[in-house]
Design an enzyme around this catalytic site. Structure first.
Site, PDB file in Angstrom:
ATOM      1  N   ASP A  30       8.111  -1.432  -5.925  1.00 15.21           N
ATOM      2  CA  ASP A  30       7.216  -0.987  -4.861  1.00 15.21           C
ATOM      3  C   ASP A  30       7.847   0.220  -4.161  1.00 15.21           C
ATOM      4  OD1 ASP A  30       4.765  -2.602  -3.111  1.00 15.21           O
ATOM      5  OD2 ASP A  30       5.825  -0.934  -2.149  1.00 15.21           O
ATOM      6  N   ILE A  31       7.040   1.236  -3.879  1.00 14.12           N
ATOM      7  CA  ILE A  31       7.549   2.470  -3.274  1.00 14.12           C
ATOM      8  C   ILE A  31       7.984   2.246  -1.821  1.00 14.12           C
ATOM      9  CG2 ILE A  31       5.378   3.391  -2.321  1.00 14.12           C
ATOM     10  CD1 ILE A  31       6.153   6.072  -3.709  1.00 14.12           C
ATOM     11  N   ASN A  87      -2.696  -9.982  -2.934  1.00 11.86           N
ATOM     12  CA  ASN A  87      -3.553  -9.680  -1.796  1.00 11.86           C
ATOM     13  C   ASN A  87      -4.950  -9.337  -2.307  1.00 11.86           C
ATOM     14  OD1 ASN A  87      -1.462  -9.971   0.097  1.00 11.86           O
ATOM     15  ND2 ASN A  87      -0.773  -7.865  -0.230  1.00 11.86           N
ATOM     16  N   GLY A  93      -5.375  -8.021   2.862  1.00 10.56           N
ATOM     17  CA  GLY A  93      -4.507  -6.854   3.030  1.00 10.56           C
ATOM     18  C   GLY A  93      -4.369  -6.018   1.775  1.00 10.56           C
ATOM     19  N   GLN A  94      -5.350  -6.095   0.868  1.00 13.99           N
ATOM     20  CA  GLN A  94      -5.266  -5.307  -0.370  1.00 13.99           C
ATOM     21  C   GLN A  94      -5.552  -3.838  -0.077  1.00 13.99           C
ATOM     22  OE1 GLN A  94      -7.914  -6.629  -3.513  1.00 13.99           O
ATOM     23  NE2 GLN A  94      -6.899  -5.366  -5.065  1.00 13.99           N
ATOM     24  N   HIS A 100      -2.681  -6.793  -8.645  1.00 13.50           N
ATOM     25  CA  HIS A 100      -1.224  -6.727  -8.774  1.00 13.50           C
ATOM     26  C   HIS A 100      -0.594  -7.928  -8.095  1.00 13.50           C
ATOM     27  CE1 HIS A 100      -2.552  -4.439  -5.228  1.00 13.50           C
ATOM     28  NE2 HIS A 100      -1.457  -4.881  -4.621  1.00 13.50           N
ATOM     29  N   HIS A 102       2.752  -9.111  -6.193  1.00 15.36           N
ATOM     30  CA  HIS A 102       4.013  -8.730  -5.560  1.00 15.36           C
ATOM     31  C   HIS A 102       5.049  -9.797  -5.901  1.00 15.36           C
ATOM     32  CE1 HIS A 102       2.311  -5.827  -2.472  1.00 15.36           C
ATOM     33  NE2 HIS A 102       1.213  -6.494  -2.776  1.00 15.36           N
TER      34      HIS A 102
HETATM   35  P1  AMP Z   1      -1.452  -4.185  -1.589  1.00 13.37           P
HETATM   36  O1  AMP Z   1      -1.357  -3.792  -0.143  1.00 13.37           O
HETATM   37  O2  AMP Z   1      -1.301  -5.658  -1.870  1.00 13.37           O
HETATM   38  O3  AMP Z   1      -2.700  -3.616  -2.238  1.00 13.37           O
HETATM   39  O4  AMP Z   1      -0.186  -3.555  -2.284  1.00 13.37           O
HETATM   40  C1  AMP Z   1      -0.126  -2.236  -2.728  1.00 13.37           C
HETATM   41  C2  AMP Z   1       1.333  -1.905  -2.832  1.00 13.37           C
HETATM   42  O5  AMP Z   1       1.450  -0.728  -3.612  1.00 13.37           O
HETATM   43  C3  AMP Z   1       2.015  -1.649  -1.494  1.00 13.37           C
HETATM   44  O6  AMP Z   1       3.078  -2.573  -1.299  1.00 13.37           O
HETATM   45  C4  AMP Z   1       2.507  -0.215  -1.638  1.00 13.37           C
HETATM   46  O7  AMP Z   1       3.775  -0.004  -1.033  1.00 13.37           O
HETATM   47  C5  AMP Z   1       2.565  -0.040  -3.145  1.00 13.37           C
HETATM   48  N1  AMP Z   1       2.464   1.342  -3.605  1.00 13.37           N
HETATM   49  C6  AMP Z   1       1.585   2.280  -3.171  1.00 13.37           C
HETATM   50  N2  AMP Z   1       1.798   3.444  -3.820  1.00 13.37           N
HETATM   51  C7  AMP Z   1       2.812   3.225  -4.684  1.00 13.37           C
HETATM   52  C8  AMP Z   1       3.522   4.028  -5.614  1.00 13.37           C
HETATM   53  N3  AMP Z   1       3.185   5.325  -5.815  1.00 13.37           N
HETATM   54  N4  AMP Z   1       4.539   3.482  -6.336  1.00 13.37           N
HETATM   55  C9  AMP Z   1       4.881   2.186  -6.131  1.00 13.37           C
HETATM   56  N5  AMP Z   1       4.247   1.365  -5.269  1.00 13.37           N
HETATM   57  C10 AMP Z   1       3.237   1.875  -4.548  1.00 13.37           C
END
Ligand code: AMP
Ligand code: ZN
Length: 114
Positions: A30-31, A87, A93-94, A100, A102
């Site tokens: 995760d970024i 999520n 909170g998606q 995906h 986590h």
């Molecule tokens: P969600 O809020 O459950 O939809 O999770 C989306 C996740 O994607 C969040 O934890 C973000 O930090 C992660 N995310 C968004 N952009 C990137 C990226 N470019 N590389 C890796 N993770 C990312």
């Protein structure tokens, strides 16, 4: 899907820090990590969320869990423990609408989550 961030990672158009990959799933860091280990596991097929999962995709859905097991071993968090979260939509909170999981570990998680 053309306009999907995670599909662009699968195609290589947007770089990501890959932890594990096979023909049907991709796992990357995760970024914006919320724990010392924070990895996302996605199917290579675009599925929007749990709400959009089809019965015909149950093997793929199960593979996400088995991938979590594999990653926990790779990251050495299997014994100490970890949390897996999907999520879904607004209350869940998606923010990225490609399903995906986590995987978070490396610290004590709190319950209930916020
Ligand atoms: P969600 O809020 O459950 O939809 O999770 C989306 C996740 O994607 C969040 O934890 C973000 O930090 C992660 N995310 C968004 N952009 C990137 C990226 N470019 N590389 C890796 N993770 C990312
Ligand atoms: Zn996608």
């Amino acid at each position: 899907m053309n306009d999907c961030l995670f599909c662009k990672m699968i195609s290589g158009e947007i770089p990501c820090d890959i932890v594990y990959e096979n023909k049907s799933v991709l796992a990357f860091r995760d970024i914006d990590p919320k724990a010392p280990t924070h990895i996302l596991v996605i199917p290579k097929k675009h599925i929007q969320s749990i709400n959009a999962l089809k019965a015909s995709e149950q093997n793929l859905a199960g593979e996400l869990l088995l991938t979590a097991q594999k990653i926990a071993q790779i990251e050495d968090i299997a014994v100490s423990g970890f949390r897996t979260i999907f999520n879904t939509n607004t209350h869940g909170g998606q923010t990225v609408f490609h399903i995906h999981m986590h995987i978070m570990g490396g610290r004590q998680m709190n319950w209930p989550p916020g």
